[in-house]
Scaffold this active site. Structure first.
Site, short mmCIF file in Angstrom:
data_model
loop_
_atom_site.label_atom_id
_atom_site.label_comp_id
_atom_site.label_asym_id
_atom_site.label_seq_id
_atom_site.Cartn_x
_atom_site.Cartn_y
_atom_site.Cartn_z
N GLY A 13 -16.43 2.10 -5.66
CA GLY A 13 -16.46 3.31 -4.84
C GLY A 13 -17.21 3.20 -3.54
O GLY A 13 -17.69 4.20 -3.02
N ASN A 15 -15.88 2.65 -0.66
CA ASN A 15 -15.11 3.46 0.30
C ASN A 15 -15.31 4.95 0.06
O ASN A 15 -15.44 5.73 1.01
CB ASN A 15 -13.63 3.12 0.22
CG ASN A 15 -13.27 1.92 1.05
OD1 ASN A 15 -13.25 1.98 2.27
ND2 ASN A 15 -13.01 0.81 0.38
N HIS A 106 -4.70 0.53 1.00
CA HIS A 106 -4.32 -0.72 0.35
C HIS A 106 -4.94 -1.87 1.15
O HIS A 106 -4.84 -1.90 2.38
CB HIS A 106 -2.79 -0.85 0.31
CG HIS A 106 -2.35 -2.04 -0.47
ND1 HIS A 106 -2.32 -2.05 -1.84
CD2 HIS A 106 -1.97 -3.28 -0.08
CE1 HIS A 106 -1.92 -3.23 -2.27
NE2 HIS A 106 -1.69 -4.00 -1.22
N ASP A 147 2.60 1.73 -3.54
CA ASP A 147 2.39 1.17 -2.20
C ASP A 147 3.61 1.25 -1.28
O ASP A 147 3.82 0.34 -0.46
CB ASP A 147 1.98 -0.32 -2.32
CG ASP A 147 0.72 -0.49 -3.16
OD1 ASP A 147 -0.15 0.39 -3.09
OD2 ASP A 147 0.62 -1.50 -3.87
#
Ligand code: GAR
Length: 188
Positions: A13, A15, A106, A147
């Site tokens: 985590g 980000n 991604h 994605d």
């Protein structure tokens, strides 16, 4: 008052923390109202606590077969959903509730190196094994396939001949920290 943001994460985590830090004094732009994680012991939960962001945990089965996540998002009034290091496939049912309001990051340049099994260090290993000269990040809307939603933003970095998955991951993380919060703020 800005949009109410929910973050979904699976593990470390870093980000998620960077996003909570970015929005902590930008309520006129957006406010992180809840963080949901699919592991009870995910380090990201402690990071949320630091920012006073409430947390909810759930299992893969609960995500797929119950409305626990749906209800949690609703009860916190989430208007925008950020997948930040979230490693499970988002069920179509939930995707449909957030049209153009659910984004994922991604750690490579999609459409290359995406799809099932392509997450975290697997992505960086594949990029290196393919002899790519550059990698980067892709921020995209979430659809019901892995994605493959519309791309919002990409940024590139070099892949050095001496790179390992770890050194490349570190370079890609720097790009994520630099861009993800800003791109969210512009996309809200
Ligand atoms: C990030 O690099 C993110 O792009 C990637 O996992 C890492 C999580 O790091 N996400 C995926 O692979 C999603 N398929 P973090 O937990 O420290 O933010």
């Amino acid at each position: 008052m800005g949009k109410k943001i929910a973050i979904l994460a699976s593990g470390n985590g870093s980000n998620a923390e960077n996003i909570m830090n970015y929005f902590k004094d930008k309520e006129e732009v957006g406010k992180v109202v809840v963080l949901l994680a699919n592991h009870d012991d995910a380090p990201v939960l402690k990071r949320a606590e630091k920012f006073g962001v409430p947390t909810v945990t759930f299992s893969k089965k609960e995500l797929e077969e119950t409305t626990k996540v749906d209800e949690a998002l609703k009860s916190y009034g989430a208007e925008f959903v950020v997948l930040s290091g979230f490693m499970l496939k988002m069920p179509e049912r939930l995707v449909a509730q957030y049209p153009n309001a659910m984004v994922n990051i991604h750690p490579a340049l999609l459409p290359k190196f995406g799809g099932k099994g392509m997450y975290g260090h697997h992505v960086h290993e594949a990029v290196i094994a393919a002899g790519e000269k550059e990698s980067g990040i892709t921020i995209h809307y979430v659809n019901e396939h892995y994605d493959s939603g519309n791309i919002i933003f990409q940024a590139k970095c070099p892949v050095e001949p001496t790179d390992t998955a770890d050194t490349l991951a570190a370079r890609v993380h720097e790009l994520e920290y630099r861009w993800f919060p800003e791109v969210i703020a512009e996309t809200l």
